[in-house]
Design an enzyme around this catalytic site. Structure first.
Site, short mmCIF file in Angstrom:
data_model
loop_
_atom_site.label_atom_id
_atom_site.label_comp_id
_atom_site.label_asym_id
_atom_site.label_seq_id
_atom_site.Cartn_x
_atom_site.Cartn_y
_atom_site.Cartn_z
N LYS A 137 25.40 -5.19 -0.79
CA LYS A 137 26.87 -5.30 -0.89
C LYS A 137 27.54 -4.64 0.31
O LYS A 137 28.76 -4.45 0.34
CB LYS A 137 27.35 -4.61 -2.16
N HIS A 187 4.27 5.82 11.75
CA HIS A 187 3.89 5.67 10.33
C HIS A 187 2.93 6.84 10.09
O HIS A 187 1.72 6.67 10.03
CB HIS A 187 3.21 4.31 10.14
N ARG A 210 0.81 -1.23 0.00
CA ARG A 210 0.00 0.00 0.00
C ARG A 210 0.84 1.28 0.00
O ARG A 210 0.65 2.18 -0.83
CB ARG A 210 -0.90 0.04 1.26
N THR A 211 1.77 1.36 0.95
CA THR A 211 2.47 2.64 1.15
C THR A 211 3.36 2.96 -0.05
O THR A 211 3.32 4.07 -0.58
CB THR A 211 3.33 2.56 2.44
N ARG A 245 11.15 3.86 4.21
CA ARG A 245 10.68 2.87 5.21
C ARG A 245 11.89 2.08 5.68
O ARG A 245 12.71 1.64 4.87
CB ARG A 245 9.64 1.93 4.61
N1 CP Z 1 -0.47 -0.16 5.99
C1 CP Z 1 0.73 -0.36 5.40
O1 CP Z 1 1.72 0.29 5.72
O2 CP Z 1 0.72 -1.32 4.42
P1 CP Z 1 1.99 -1.75 3.55
O3 CP Z 1 2.95 -2.43 4.47
O4 CP Z 1 1.43 -2.66 2.48
O5 CP Z 1 2.60 -0.51 2.98
#
Ligand code: CP
Length: 318
Positions: A91, A141, A63-64, A113
């Site tokens: 590496k 998040h 999603r993100t 992330r």
């Molecule tokens: N909710 C969320 O962060 O989903 P993803 O891990 O698929 O990005």
């Protein structure tokens, strides 16, 4: 209500703990405008033409990452994805050197992330591009918290005065933390329930209510946000079995009836269907899980736009 000029231009988006109420209001109001772009036949606008965004993902995401990529592309920016497992990180290149390498290419925004708490703060300290935190360990998040607030506000009109129950693996959840900070700033009451082994010590100090029984958190709730059991972050058994978890904490139709009849069912995804949430609830009439995904795109468009282009006058409650 007062009118104020609020701007996020050049600001790193690291978490909702440090975000002000007017900044949250600005993002939510801008996301509302962005949503109309997503609904168009031709979704592309030239707002960020000539700008470049790198999605730097050290952890898996559907999603993100996809929504940040689409958000940048819909706004006319050039977007590149780097997945750590297919990069020079394998590496031995460090996070710092990876950031410097991306920075040297003249990138405007790095969406990152990472599995480590505080990785986004570190990136903001060492790298020049604007950093947008797409999830750092169990810390925050922020765009998930924002999209959750946007989804609630869209259905309920307001956040102030609502009872929001967050159920499940709070300990490992950056989604829970961003929701806790954001929702309370916006005047909602946050109630948590989950196994004691998945409840962070001292979490009450953030102002939330903690319940041992899931039924007490659900009682009269306006919103039920169900969290994923994060098996990948559990290195020892923190509950006896999946069946036991589903029996005691799983959100099914019988439990959902304890909440208000028009309560919203939310889940950040990905879901363990049949574990933390039953399929009939996940896809039932009260579920806004699919809308959360769409709203995530609108919120991420708003964030990318605002950190590069600035802000505007908004009516703020703060
Ligand atoms: N909710 C969320 O962060 O989903 P993803 O891990 O698929 O990005």
């Amino acid at each position: 209500m007062s009118k104020r000029q609020i701007s996020l231009r050049g600001k790193d988006i690291l978490g909702l703990e440090t975000m002000t109420v007017p900044e949250i209001e600005l993002i939510l109001a801008t996301a509302q405008e962005m949503k109309s772009v997503i609904d168009r036949d031709i979704k592309k606008v030239p707002t960020l033409r000539g700008k470049s965004i790198v999605n730097l993902f050290f952890e898996a995401s559907t999603r993100t990452r996809t929504s940040f990529e689409l958000a940048g592309k819909y706004l006319g920016a050039d977007v590149v994805n780097i997945t750590a497992s297919a990069s020079s990180v394998t590496k031995g290149e460090s996070l710092r050197d990876t950031l410097y390498t991306v920075e040297a290419m003249g990138v405007d925004i790095i969406v990152m992330r990472h599995s480590a708490d505080g990785a986004a703060q570190y990136a903001a300290k060492v790298a020049k591009p604007v950093i947008v935190n797409a999830g750092d360990g169990a810390h925050e998040h922020p765009t998930q918290g924002l999209l959750d607030m946007f989804s609630i506000k869209e259905k309920k009109g307001n956040l102030a005065g609502l009872k929001v129950a967050i159920i499940g693996d709070i300990l490992h959840s950056r989604v829970a933390r961003s929701n806790i900070w954001g929702l309370q700033k916006m005047g909602a009451e946050v109630h948590l329930a989950g196994p004691k082994t998945l409840m962070p010590r001292d979490i009450e100090q953030t102002g939330v209510y903690v319940h041992n029984r899931v039924e007490d958190a659900l009682d009269g709730a306006d919103v039920v946000n169900v969290l994923r059991i994060q098996r990948e972050r559990q290195h020892k058994g923190l509950f006896p079995s999946a069946r036991e978890y589903a029996r005691i904490f799983g959100i099914n139709q019988t439990r959902l009836e304890l909440a208000k009849p028009d309560a919203l069912i939310m889940h950040p995804g990905p879901m363990n269907r049949g574990l933390e949430i039953s399929p009939d609830v996940a896809y039932g009439d009260q579920s806004v899980i699919q809308e959360q995904v769409k709203n995530g795109l609108a919120v991420r468009m708003a964030v990318l736009f605002l950190v590069l282009m600035g802000g505007k006058d908004i009516e703020t409650t703060a």
